[in-house]
Design a protein around this motif. Structure first.
Motif, PDB file in Angstrom:
ATOM      1  N   ASN A  20       0.833  -1.186   0.000  1.00 61.81           N
ATOM      2  CA  ASN A  20       0.000   0.000   0.000  1.00 61.81           C
ATOM      3  C   ASN A  20       0.872   1.241   0.000  1.00 61.81           C
ATOM      4  OD1 ASN A  20      -1.698   2.224   1.280  1.00 61.81           O
ATOM      5  ND2 ASN A  20      -3.196   0.621   0.833  1.00 61.81           N
ATOM      6  N   LEU A  21       0.593   2.122  -0.939  1.00 60.40           N
ATOM      7  CA  LEU A  21       1.317   3.388  -1.036  1.00 60.40           C
ATOM      8  C   LEU A  21       0.295   4.514  -1.129  1.00 60.40           C
ATOM      9  CD1 LEU A  21       4.131   4.725  -1.362  1.00 60.40           C
ATOM     10  CD2 LEU A  21       3.736   4.619  -3.818  1.00 60.40           C
ATOM     11  N   ARG A  22       0.290   5.359  -0.110  1.00 60.07           N
ATOM     12  CA  ARG A  22      -0.658   6.485  -0.061  1.00 60.07           C
ATOM     13  C   ARG A  22      -2.101   6.053  -0.302  1.00 60.07           C
ATOM     14  NH1 ARG A  22       2.502   9.192  -4.210  1.00 60.07           N
ATOM     15  NH2 ARG A  22       4.553   8.911  -3.356  1.00 60.07           N
ATOM     16  N   GLY A  23      -2.484   4.937   0.330  1.00 56.45           N
ATOM     17  CA  GLY A  23      -3.856   4.466   0.238  1.00 56.45           C
ATOM     18  C   GLY A  23      -4.185   3.664  -1.005  1.00 56.45           C
ATOM     19  N   GLN A  24      -3.212   3.420  -1.857  1.00 60.22           N
ATOM     20  CA  GLN A  24      -3.446   2.676  -3.093  1.00 60.22           C
ATOM     21  C   GLN A  24      -2.700   1.343  -3.025  1.00 60.22           C
ATOM     22  OE1 GLN A  24      -1.959   4.645  -6.586  1.00 60.22           O
ATOM     23  NE2 GLN A  24      -3.067   3.289  -7.965  1.00 60.22           N
TER      24      GLN A  24
END
Length: 64
Positions: A20-24
Motif C-alpha cells: 500500500n502506497l498512499r492508500g493505493q
C-alpha cells in the motif's frame, strides 16, 4: 513486469502480493540481484512508475 526472466524476477504472492502506497494497493514484485540480495518494488501501471520499497544484500526472512 516482464515475464522474460522468471528465474530472477517475479510478483510476490500471498500477503506480500500487494503493498500500500498512499492508500493505493499496488502489485509488489521482487528482483533477485544475487543468491540472497533482493530488490522489491511496487508497480503503478497507471503512472508507469515503480516505487522501491526494499533493497538488501540479505535474503528477506518474510518469504521463508
Amino acid at each position: 513486469m516482464s515475464r522474460a526472466d522468471l528465474d530472477r524476477q517475479h510478483r510476490l504472492r500471498g500477503r506480500l502480493a500487494t503493498g500500500n502506497l498512499r492508500g493505493q494497493d499496488l502489485a509488489q514484485w521482487e528482483y533477485e540481484v544475487t543468491a540472497d540480495g533482493r530488490v522489491r518494488h511496487l508497480v503503478d501501471e497507471e503512472r508507469r512508475t515503480v516505487h522501491l520499497v526494499y533493497a538488501s544484500t540479505r535474503h528477506p526472512g518474510d518469504t521463508d
